[in-house]
Design a protein around this motif. Structure first.
Motif, PDB file in Angstrom:
ATOM      1  N   LEU A 155      -8.131  -2.045   2.781  1.00 29.96           N
ATOM      2  CA  LEU A 155      -6.967  -2.136   3.660  1.00 29.96           C
ATOM      3  C   LEU A 155      -7.398  -2.692   5.004  1.00 29.96           C
ATOM      4  CD1 LEU A 155      -5.322   1.341   2.979  1.00 29.96           C
ATOM      5  CD2 LEU A 155      -4.825  -0.823   1.847  1.00 29.96           C
ATOM      6  N   ALA A 206      -9.011   5.816   4.521  1.00 28.16           N
ATOM      7  CA  ALA A 206      -7.871   5.511   5.383  1.00 28.16           C
ATOM      8  C   ALA A 206      -6.762   6.531   5.201  1.00 28.16           C
ATOM      9  CB  ALA A 206      -7.358   4.100   5.087  1.00 28.16           C
ATOM     10  N   LEU A 207      -6.450   6.853   3.960  1.00 32.07           N
ATOM     11  CA  LEU A 207      -5.397   7.827   3.700  1.00 32.07           C
ATOM     12  C   LEU A 207      -5.804   9.223   4.166  1.00 32.07           C
ATOM     13  CD1 LEU A 207      -4.042   6.763   0.201  1.00 32.07           C
ATOM     14  CD2 LEU A 207      -3.134   6.240   2.464  1.00 32.07           C
ATOM     15  N   CYS A 238     -14.194   3.125   8.582  1.00 39.02           N
ATOM     16  CA  CYS A 238     -13.762   1.731   8.512  1.00 39.02           C
ATOM     17  C   CYS A 238     -14.781   0.903   9.282  1.00 39.02           C
ATOM     18  CB  CYS A 238     -12.356   1.548   9.081  1.00 39.02           C
ATOM     19  SG  CYS A 238     -12.168   2.209  10.763  1.00 39.02           S
ATOM     20  N   GLY A 293      -6.146  -5.526  -3.146  1.00 38.61           N
ATOM     21  CA  GLY A 293      -5.886  -4.116  -2.860  1.00 38.61           C
ATOM     22  C   GLY A 293      -7.114  -3.236  -2.910  1.00 38.61           C
ATOM     23  N   ARG A 329       0.850  -1.191   0.000  1.00 39.53           N
ATOM     24  CA  ARG A 329       0.000   0.000   0.000  1.00 39.53           C
ATOM     25  C   ARG A 329       0.879   1.233   0.000  1.00 39.53           C
ATOM     26  NH1 ARG A 329      -1.824   3.176   4.177  1.00 39.53           N
ATOM     27  NH2 ARG A 329      -0.888   1.780   5.699  1.00 39.53           N
ATOM     28  N   GLU A 386      -9.256   2.526   0.947  1.00 39.75           N
ATOM     29  CA  GLU A 386      -8.020   3.296   0.951  1.00 39.75           C
ATOM     30  C   GLU A 386      -8.292   4.799   0.981  1.00 39.75           C
ATOM     31  OE1 GLU A 386      -3.843   3.261  -1.510  1.00 39.75           O
ATOM     32  OE2 GLU A 386      -5.698   3.272  -2.662  1.00 39.75           O
ATOM     33  N   ARG A 387      -9.315   5.229   0.277  1.00 42.24           N
ATOM     34  CA  ARG A 387      -9.624   6.657   0.177  1.00 42.24           C
ATOM     35  C   ARG A 387      -9.775   7.295   1.555  1.00 42.24           C
ATOM     36  NH1 ARG A 387     -15.248   8.802  -2.603  1.00 42.24           N
ATOM     37  NH2 ARG A 387     -15.207  10.945  -1.792  1.00 42.24           N
TER      38      ARG A 387
END
Length: 785
Positions: A308, A357-358, A276, A305, A158, A354-355
């Protein structure tokens, strides 16, 4: 409940499980009985209301949400303190030995087949490890560290979170709200053919081509469940489409189906406010969706992927600050006792897109930068103290806190906005470039007026530097409002006060913090009792719970009967208040039809005659868009009474009040000016807006009646709150507090909910949201120490 829920809180966090209300549950053969996909070209697809951030999960029910059941409370670790006791040293040593053996086995397996695990097969390798971790969390023990410690090929890792200071360049207002480029006509036609083969409406061709991009037809043919990426498409409908295309090859255990359902559930969770989900809740929701091997489906999604996985340590009394671990954690463990300590600490396993989380990691980095770096020293400490000395009470506390810290929180009701106003005046008098940002244009205009009242006047002109003002958050970030950006791409200011901070979702907050220059000060101010943001996250509540920066609570009470009523609701009490000037009026009704009739009567006749507030300064607030007394029915009745017309342009006529949504979660009030070949011409807060004809249906609603989330951040002289009997399940304390608090002079309550209203105020708090921000903030605090 026939009232369509309007908030993510009331709609229930829709991600984890909406199966209880599925019209056609997924059968054992994986086919949902035909491809009854909603017509995205019509109003029904639009009624998913992601266009305005409302009603993202209207199909869910109370008690239907594993994420809510496993809620995170006020901080990430709350509610999970029973996750297990610390392991004995002998157990830790045995686990370390097992990890070494497992790593050797993993190395031997690297040359083996790395394809996705087929549904129904026995789990091995990482899938088995993840399942063990999930089961360990469920049973209250520590999950195997190998789930997170296995090294991955560099190309598959990642990508790391952005640096704490990302320098976004200026974005024009047009670019911020412009629709994405239309897909090529040949792509749309090819997608239309695939949809026709699968029995899906051809109207889905344009949105499918836009979402899936070039080669959309091949992607749909190879993986029909990609249709779930379209707004409004339900899992059982995607199943029917897949069965029509694949025939006998379609089954409930298809890995493609498992991945699509996992991502869909996470997206529904985001619409419900979660960044999440806890892995056990997600696995349980997949099982209820008819996925025969949910653990394998989750592992397959992680391997591809598309999501996450994280392990966040839970706080125990007297334990050191926790650390959060992501899936790509290196296999180079810490040495000796530190590794033993990590192995013994209870954790929870989280899965997210991911969007978000980042965004959450970037936000935590940016907030840590503000907390740990010294503010700009242009103004001496004694000057800040002198400015505080000229103020009183909580305003003086706020000025002192801002003078010494880069990040400060401020809480209070509507009247408490005087404190940030005095802070801005003091900062400008000290020569700082100070700006305020509000959630919407109504709040911007109201705070600008308050700022003018607080500013020292000389011959009718405000003293101090002219560099400062009030903007909306969206206008500030787009460059359409505010000070603009400097050569580095950061906002050209020294102090930013963000009002309506509870309305900040995690992505907006991350972009805002990243846009601040080094040495700038940030104040997040708001009322913690109002509804949380439409988008995922609960940034303001998480920051208050984390206690990583100074917090100043205002001592300015909201005045009058309305202030007394709303303040009581904030602490769970629905009090009867004396209202000699008819500030609060209760209008009992028997059914939804009578509620609509009395509402129209109040807006058009009773309130103007008895209170002196004209209809254009009165807003109606109701729990949802649908139902017999939702915004659609109320707006139709109010239009017929206040501005009748044929509605020749998408149901609108000149003079209609509207609610324009340029982006999900943003609502701009205004009115229709005219319509022509260019589209529908609006005036929103005095600014002209032209909405193209093809976007009118999805971006513009009539605006006499709003939902509470649409009304958040604004106030009107008169408010009529409609509570029909079928709205009982939609009510909560934050909803009632927000709706009743929008009135500045008069509140009428059209009341048909009977005991549901006091019960909601006393017993129904905000729905928990699962987020990682508190853990990330504590991690940053530990690293700084």
């Amino acid at each position: 409940m026939s009232t369509e829920p309007e908030t993510t809180e009331n709609a229930e966090p829709g991600a984890p499980d909406t199966a209880a209300q599925d019209a056609a549950p997924v059968a054992g053969d994986g086919a949902g009985g035909g491809a009854a996909v909603p017509d995205a070209g019509g109003s029904e697809a639009a009624d998913a209301d992601t266009r305005d951030g409302e009603d993202p999960a209207a199909d869910t029910q109370d008690g239907d949400d594993p994420a809510a059941e496993a809620g995170d409370g006020e901080a990430a670790g709350d509610g999970a303190g029973d996750g297990g006791t610390a392991s004995e040293m002998s157990e830790a040593e045995a686990e370390l030995a097992a990890q070494r053996i497992e790593r050797e086995r993993i190395e031997r397996r690297k040359a083996e087949k790395k394809g996705p695990i087929e549904s129904g097969s026995r789990l091995t390798g990482r899938a088995a490890d993840l399942l063990a971790a999930v089961r360990a969390v469920e049973s209250g023990t520590t999950p195997p560290a190998t789930v997170f410690a296995e090294p991955e090929p560099e190309a598959a890792r990642r990508r790391p979170a952005p640096q704490p200071v990302r320098r976004p360049g200026p974005v024009s207002a047009e670019a911020a709200t412009a629709a994405p480029a239309a897909p090529a006509p040949q792509t749309v036609q090819a997608v239309r053919q695939v949809l026709a083969e699968g029995g899906a409406p051809e109207a889905l061709a344009l949105p499918a081509a836009a979402v899936l991009g070039p080669g959309a037809q091949e992607r749909l043919r190879e993986d029909p469940w990609q249709l779930l990426r379209l707004t409004g498409v339900r899992p059982e409908q995607a199943d029917g489409f897949a069965r029509s295309l694949l025939g006998a090859e379609c089954g409930p255990g298809d890995p493609r189906r498992g991945r699509a359902f996992t991502v869909w559930l996470l997206e529904q969770a985001a619409l419900a406010g979660h960044t999440c989900l806890e892995a056990p809740a997600l696995v349980e929701a997949l099982s209820r969706r008819g996925v025969p091997d949910p653990d394998a489906a989750l592992q397959d999604t992680l391997a591809e992927g598309e999501a996450l996985v994280f392990q966040d340590a839970l706080e125990e009394p007297g334990a050191p600050a926790s650390r959060g671990h992501a899936q790509d954690t290196s296999d180079e463990g810490t040495e000796g006792g530190e590794e033993d300590e990590d192995a013994a600490r209870p954790v929870r396993v989280l899965v997210g897109l991911e969007r978000y989380a980042l965004a959450e990691e970037s936000l935590a980095d940016g907030l840590a930068r503000l907390v740990n770096s010294a503010p700009d020293g242009t103004v001496a400490a004694q000057d800040w103290e002198r400015a505080a000395g000229s103020a009183r009470g909580s305003a003086a506390e706020l000025i002192r806190a801002v003078g010494a810290h880069g990040l400060v929180l401020h809480t209070g009701g509507e009247a408490s906005r005087v404190d940030p106003a005095r802070l801005l005046c003091a900062a400008r008098a000290l020569g700082l470039r100070a700006w305020a940002a509000t959630h919407g244009p109504l709040g911007r205009e109201a705070f600008a007026e308050l700022l003018r009242q607080q500013s020292p006047q000389t011959d009718g002109r405000a003293q101090g530097p002219a560099e400062g003002g009030v903007a909306t958050v969206a206008g500030l970030l787009s460059g359409a409002e505010g000070p603009g950006r400097d050569a580095d791409g950061t906002l050209d200011l020294d102090l930013l006060v963000v009002l309506d901070a509870p309305q900040l979702d995690v992505e907006t907050a991350a972009l805002l913090v990243e846009s601040l220059p080094d040495g700038a000060r940030l104040v997040l101010a708001g009322d913690p009792a109002v509804l949380w943001s439409v988008g995922p996250g609960r940034v303001f509540a998480d920051l208050l719970a984390a206690r990583v920066c100074p917090h100043v609570a205002s001592r300015v009470p909201d005045p009058g009967p309305l202030g007394e009523l709303v303040s009581g609701i904030g602490i769970g009490e629905l009090n009867q208040v004396e209202a000699p000037g008819k500030e609060v009026v209760i209008v009992p009704v028997r059914d939804a039809g009578e509620a609509v009739h009395r509402t129209v009567q109040l807006v058009s006749d009773s309130v103007p005659r008895a209170i002196g507030v004209p209809p254009e300064q009165t807003v109606v607030i109701t729990p949802g868009h649908g139902g017999a007394a939702g915004t659609r029915v109320l707006n139709a009745a109010l239009k017929e009474r206040l501005n009748p017309g044929p509605g020749r342009f998408g149901g609108f006529d000149p003079g209609d009040r509207i609610a324009y949504s340029p982006a999900p979660g943003r609502t701009l009030p205004g009115h229709v000016v005219k319509a022509d070949a260019d589209g529908l011409h609006l005036s929103c807060a005095g600014a002209p807006v032209v909405v193209p004809r093809e976007q009118v249906e999805t971006r513009v609603r009539h605006g006499w009646a709003l939902t509470a989330h649409q009304a958040a951040g604004g106030r009107w002289p008169a408010v009529v709150v409609v509570l029909p009997g079928d709205a009982a399940q939609a009510l909560s304390r934050p909803w009632v507090y927000t709706a009743f608090g929008r009135a500045s002079r008069h509140l009428s309550v059209v009341h048909g909910a009977e005991q549901a209203l006091p019960r909601a105020v006393a017993e129904v708090p905000a729905r928990p949201r699962t987020t990682r921000l508190p853990v990330l903030l504590r991690t940053q605090e530990q690293q700084a120490a």
